[in-house]
Write a protein that holds these residues in place. Structure first.
Motif, PDB file in Angstrom:
ATOM      1  N   ALA A   1       0.909   5.227  -5.895  1.00 47.62           N
ATOM      2  CA  ALA A   1       2.143   4.804  -6.855  1.00 47.62           C
ATOM      3  C   ALA A   1       1.617   4.446  -8.132  1.00 47.62           C
ATOM      4  CB  ALA A   1       2.444   3.329  -6.099  1.00 47.62           C
ATOM      5  N   ARG A   2       0.590   4.007  -8.796  1.00 51.18           N
ATOM      6  CA  ARG A   2       0.181   3.946  -9.963  1.00 51.18           C
ATOM      7  C   ARG A   2       0.237   5.169 -10.734  1.00 51.18           C
ATOM      8  NH1 ARG A   2      -5.163   2.627  -9.862  1.00 51.18           N
ATOM      9  NH2 ARG A   2      -5.039   5.220 -10.215  1.00 51.18           N
ATOM     10  N   ASN A   3      -0.387   6.100 -10.161  1.00 55.97           N
ATOM     11  CA  ASN A   3      -0.460   7.491 -11.086  1.00 55.97           C
ATOM     12  C   ASN A   3       0.944   7.918 -11.116  1.00 55.97           C
ATOM     13  OD1 ASN A   3      -3.126   7.022 -10.544  1.00 55.97           O
ATOM     14  ND2 ASN A   3      -3.343   8.593  -8.939  1.00 55.97           N
ATOM     15  N   ILE A   4       1.742   7.829 -10.061  1.00 63.49           N
ATOM     16  CA  ILE A   4       3.034   8.412 -10.265  1.00 63.49           C
ATOM     17  C   ILE A   4       3.763   7.663 -11.397  1.00 63.49           C
ATOM     18  CG2 ILE A   4       5.360   8.872  -9.230  1.00 63.49           C
ATOM     19  CD1 ILE A   4       4.114   9.225  -6.775  1.00 63.49           C
ATOM     20  N   LEU A   5       3.831   6.315 -11.476  1.00 64.56           N
ATOM     21  CA  LEU A   5       4.221   5.655 -12.574  1.00 64.56           C
ATOM     22  C   LEU A   5       3.664   5.751 -13.898  1.00 64.56           C
ATOM     23  CD1 LEU A   5       4.839   2.074 -10.805  1.00 64.56           C
ATOM     24  CD2 LEU A   5       6.695   3.472 -11.608  1.00 64.56           C
ATOM     25  N   ASP A   6       2.283   6.142 -13.877  1.00 62.91           N
ATOM     26  CA  ASP A   6       1.655   6.313 -15.341  1.00 62.91           C
ATOM     27  C   ASP A   6       2.070   7.776 -15.858  1.00 62.91           C
ATOM     28  OD1 ASP A   6       0.623   3.921 -15.086  1.00 62.91           O
ATOM     29  OD2 ASP A   6      -1.456   4.693 -14.558  1.00 62.91           O
ATOM     30  N   THR A   7       2.233   8.625 -14.715  1.00 65.99           N
ATOM     31  CA  THR A   7       2.259   9.993 -15.340  1.00 65.99           C
ATOM     32  C   THR A   7       3.680  10.725 -15.137  1.00 65.99           C
ATOM     33  OG1 THR A   7       1.503  11.080 -13.277  1.00 65.99           O
ATOM     34  CG2 THR A   7      -0.417  10.445 -14.730  1.00 65.99           C
ATOM     35  N   GLY A   8       4.372  10.206 -13.975  1.00 70.00           N
ATOM     36  CA  GLY A   8       5.796  10.755 -13.688  1.00 70.00           C
ATOM     37  C   GLY A   8       5.531  12.197 -13.015  1.00 70.00           C
ATOM     38  N   GLU A   9       4.678  12.179 -12.365  1.00 70.68           N
ATOM     39  CA  GLU A   9       4.315  13.791 -11.903  1.00 70.68           C
ATOM     40  C   GLU A   9       3.364  13.522 -10.331  1.00 70.68           C
ATOM     41  OE1 GLU A   9       4.132  16.570 -15.628  1.00 70.68           O
ATOM     42  OE2 GLU A   9       1.997  16.182 -14.617  1.00 70.68           O
ATOM     43  N   PHE A  10       3.794  14.232  -9.612  1.00 71.74           N
ATOM     44  CA  PHE A  10       2.970  14.416  -8.261  1.00 71.74           C
ATOM     45  C   PHE A  10       3.321  15.495  -7.566  1.00 71.74           C
ATOM     46  CE2 PHE A  10       7.183  12.429  -7.044  1.00 71.74           C
ATOM     47  CZ  PHE A  10       7.494  12.727  -6.053  1.00 71.74           C
ATOM     48  N   VAL A  11       2.360  15.884  -6.533  1.00 71.11           N
ATOM     49  CA  VAL A  11       2.669  16.998  -5.479  1.00 71.11           C
ATOM     50  C   VAL A  11       2.642  16.643  -4.144  1.00 71.11           C
ATOM     51  CG1 VAL A  11       1.708  19.158  -4.663  1.00 71.11           C
ATOM     52  CG2 VAL A  11       1.447  18.525  -7.008  1.00 71.11           C
ATOM     53  N   VAL A  12       3.874  17.090  -3.415  1.00 73.41           N
ATOM     54  CA  VAL A  12       4.066  16.807  -1.939  1.00 73.41           C
ATOM     55  C   VAL A  12       3.204  18.035  -1.360  1.00 73.41           C
ATOM     56  CG1 VAL A  12       5.498  16.740   0.116  1.00 73.41           C
ATOM     57  CG2 VAL A  12       5.900  15.352  -2.057  1.00 73.41           C
ATOM     58  N   ASN A  13       2.141  17.808  -0.643  1.00 68.99           N
ATOM     59  CA  ASN A  13       1.397  18.819  -0.103  1.00 68.99           C
ATOM     60  C   ASN A  13       1.756  18.698   1.469  1.00 68.99           C
ATOM     61  OD1 ASN A  13      -0.597  19.854  -2.176  1.00 68.99           O
ATOM     62  ND2 ASN A  13      -0.641  17.882  -2.378  1.00 68.99           N
ATOM     63  N   LEU A  14       2.467  19.689   2.029  1.00 68.03           N
ATOM     64  CA  LEU A  14       2.377  19.596   3.707  1.00 68.03           C
ATOM     65  C   LEU A  14       1.296  20.212   4.232  1.00 68.03           C
ATOM     66  CD1 LEU A  14       6.264  20.626   3.322  1.00 68.03           C
ATOM     67  CD2 LEU A  14       5.465  18.484   3.972  1.00 68.03           C
ATOM     68  N   ILE A  15       1.283  19.385   5.582  1.00 65.43           N
ATOM     69  CA  ILE A  15      -0.190  19.631   6.220  1.00 65.43           C
ATOM     70  C   ILE A  15       0.066  20.346   7.560  1.00 65.43           C
ATOM     71  CG2 ILE A  15      -1.248  17.652   5.113  1.00 65.43           C
ATOM     72  CD1 ILE A  15      -0.950  16.591   8.235  1.00 65.43           C
ATOM     73  N   ASP A  16      -0.878  21.236   7.589  1.00 60.26           N
ATOM     74  CA  ASP A  16      -0.990  21.901   9.122  1.00 60.26           C
ATOM     75  C   ASP A  16      -2.148  21.394   9.888  1.00 60.26           C
ATOM     76  OD1 ASP A  16      -3.087  23.322   8.370  1.00 60.26           O
ATOM     77  OD2 ASP A  16      -1.991  25.217   7.732  1.00 60.26           O
ATOM     78  N   ARG A  17      -2.028  21.836  11.118  1.00 61.46           N
ATOM     79  CA  ARG A  17      -3.115  21.282  12.006  1.00 61.46           C
ATOM     80  C   ARG A  17      -4.574  21.403  11.628  1.00 61.46           C
ATOM     81  NH1 ARG A  17      -5.789  18.738  13.949  1.00 61.46           N
ATOM     82  NH2 ARG A  17      -6.597  18.203  16.007  1.00 61.46           N
ATOM     83  N   GLN A  18      -4.991  22.451  10.734  1.00 63.04           N
ATOM     84  CA  GLN A  18      -6.230  22.574  10.295  1.00 63.04           C
ATOM     85  C   GLN A  18      -6.523  21.676   9.199  1.00 63.04           C
ATOM     86  OE1 GLN A  18      -4.143  25.396  10.513  1.00 63.04           O
ATOM     87  NE2 GLN A  18      -5.128  25.911  12.441  1.00 63.04           N
ATOM     88  N   MET A  19      -5.586  20.906   8.579  1.00 71.26           N
ATOM     89  CA  MET A  19      -5.739  19.949   7.715  1.00 71.26           C
ATOM     90  C   MET A  19      -5.606  18.745   8.109  1.00 71.26           C
ATOM     91  SD  MET A  19      -3.322  21.402   4.803  1.00 71.26           S
ATOM     92  CE  MET A  19      -3.541  20.263   3.588  1.00 71.26           C
ATOM     93  N   ALA A  20      -5.455  18.463   9.260  1.00 74.08           N
ATOM     94  CA  ALA A  20      -5.063  17.147   9.798  1.00 74.08           C
ATOM     95  C   ALA A  20      -6.253  16.067   9.673  1.00 74.08           C
ATOM     96  CB  ALA A  20      -4.625  17.056  11.329  1.00 74.08           C
ATOM     97  N   GLU A  21      -7.522  16.544   9.959  1.00 71.88           N
ATOM     98  CA  GLU A  21      -8.492  15.596   9.960  1.00 71.88           C
ATOM     99  C   GLU A  21      -8.694  15.257   8.537  1.00 71.88           C
ATOM    100  OE1 GLU A  21      -8.485  18.065  12.206  1.00 71.88           O
ATOM    101  OE2 GLU A  21      -8.573  16.997  13.888  1.00 71.88           O
ATOM    102  N   ALA A  22      -8.696  16.107   7.465  1.00 80.69           N
ATOM    103  CA  ALA A  22      -9.214  15.722   6.118  1.00 80.69           C
ATOM    104  C   ALA A  22      -7.790  14.931   5.630  1.00 80.69           C
ATOM    105  CB  ALA A  22      -8.964  16.968   5.421  1.00 80.69           C
ATOM    106  N   MET A  23      -6.503  15.188   6.142  1.00 74.86           N
ATOM    107  CA  MET A  23      -5.400  14.370   5.629  1.00 74.86           C
ATOM    108  C   MET A  23      -5.914  12.684   6.297  1.00 74.86           C
ATOM    109  SD  MET A  23      -2.910  12.572   7.480  1.00 74.86           S
ATOM    110  CE  MET A  23      -2.857  13.027   9.039  1.00 74.86           C
ATOM    111  N   ASN A  24      -6.200  12.629   7.563  1.00 75.19           N
ATOM    112  CA  ASN A  24      -6.493  11.312   7.808  1.00 75.19           C
ATOM    113  C   ASN A  24      -7.676  10.641   7.220  1.00 75.19           C
ATOM    114  OD1 ASN A  24      -6.146   9.342   9.839  1.00 75.19           O
ATOM    115  ND2 ASN A  24      -8.170   9.798  11.002  1.00 75.19           N
ATOM    116  N   ASN A  25      -8.606  11.384   6.535  1.00 75.72           N
ATOM    117  CA  ASN A  25      -9.842  10.952   5.873  1.00 75.72           C
ATOM    118  C   ASN A  25      -9.234  10.494   4.572  1.00 75.72           C
ATOM    119  OD1 ASN A  25     -11.728  11.154   7.849  1.00 75.72           O
ATOM    120  ND2 ASN A  25     -12.152  13.310   7.257  1.00 75.72           N
ATOM    121  N   CYS A  26      -8.277  11.255   4.023  1.00 75.38           N
ATOM    122  CA  CYS A  26      -7.653  10.880   2.476  1.00 75.38           C
ATOM    123  C   CYS A  26      -6.810   9.411   2.741  1.00 75.38           C
ATOM    124  CB  CYS A  26      -6.600  11.954   2.113  1.00 75.38           C
ATOM    125  SG  CYS A  26      -7.263  13.467   1.609  1.00 75.38           S
ATOM    126  N   ALA A  27      -6.474   8.856   3.758  1.00 77.86           N
ATOM    127  CA  ALA A  27      -6.048   7.745   4.102  1.00 77.86           C
ATOM    128  C   ALA A  27      -7.103   6.438   3.799  1.00 77.86           C
ATOM    129  CB  ALA A  27      -5.324   7.570   5.165  1.00 77.86           C
TER     130      ALA A  27
END
Ligand SMILES: Cc1cc2nc3c(=O)[nH]c(=O)nc-3n(C[C@H](O)[C@H](O)[C@H](O)COP(=O)(O)O)c2cc1C
Length: 211
Positions: A72-98
């Motif tokens: 939230a802070r980064n989007i407010l500061d820079t006005g930019e972001f990427v929505v990366n959609l995830i597949d099964r191979q990325m699921a564990e990495a996604m969970n670690n990003c939380a």
């Protein structure tokens, strides 16, 4: 069961809404933090809401002390972001990003996800993502001390070649192993897609007469 939302706690509302409005797509949002740290975190209060303008919406909850999450802070500061959609191979990495890493730690570095450049914005996208949407913040609504709602316009799309037919723009669903959130620790892939033909009023009337 009947439930009056005015009589239950926010926690109960969260449980009820997030476990019944399912599956929800997951935006693994990458953004650029102070000192250029490449941040990534999953958000399932997310969807696409229109194509003209092409809008995505993120539901960003603040931390318990009322301070903003890094995204939230980064989007407010820079006005930019990427929505990366995830597949099964990325699921564990996604969970670690939380994991609640401090702002100076890049989730790319701790999860091993790879950076790829964007075309229109100064944010790193996730190279492994089957689809990545470069977005510019349209505006962020501060609903209360706990929650921001961010609207973003998609300005550029990266999509793996085997997922979308370049000519027809049709999806090849067999190659798109997208993962969605169910509730709590549960996730789901698309395993049994089925088709329903849209019909117009005369067709509906014909069918009704036959029955
Ligand atoms: C699948 C999944 C979905 C999530 N969805 C949301 C969400 O919609 N909103 C939110 O505020 N946090 C959500 N979270 C929690 C954030 O990802 C988590 O707080 C993260 O540490 C935030 O990172 P950041 O500070 O780098 O933005 C979700 C977590 C997971 C695992």
């Amino acid at each position: 069961m009947e439930i009056n939302f005015k009589e239950i706690s926010p926690r109960e509302r969260y449980k009820l809404l997030s476990s019944t409005v399912i599956p929800r797509p997951i935006a693994l949002v990458s953004s650029t933090g102070p000192d250029g740290v490449d941040n990534a975190a999953p958000y399932s209060f997310f969807n696409v809401f229109s194509e003209d303008p092409p809008l995505v919406i993120l539901g960003l909850q603040n931390k318990e002390d009322g301070s903003s999450k890094d995204t939230a802070r980064n989007i407010l500061d820079t006005g930019e972001f990427v929505v990366n959609l995830i597949d099964r191979q990325m699921a564990e990495a996604m969970n670690n990003c939380a994991v609640d890493f401090p702002p100076e730690v890049s989730e790319f570095d701790v999860t091993g996800l790879n950076r790829a450049p964007c075309k229109m914005i100064d944010v790193k996208r996730i190279a492994e993502a089957p689809v990545a949407l470069e977005c510019r913040q349209t505006f962020t609504i501060k609903l209360n001390r706990n929650r921001d709602i961010c609207l973003g316009e998609v300005v550029y799309m990266h999509v793996r070649d085997d997922i979308i037919d370049a000519k027809t723009r049709r999806i090849n669903i067999e190659n798109y192993e997208i993962v969605a959130r169910l509730f709590a620790d549960y996730y789901a892939g698309i395993t049994d897609p089925f088709a329903l033909q849209r019909i117009d009023m005369p067709e509906w009337y014909d069918q009704w007469l036959k029955n």
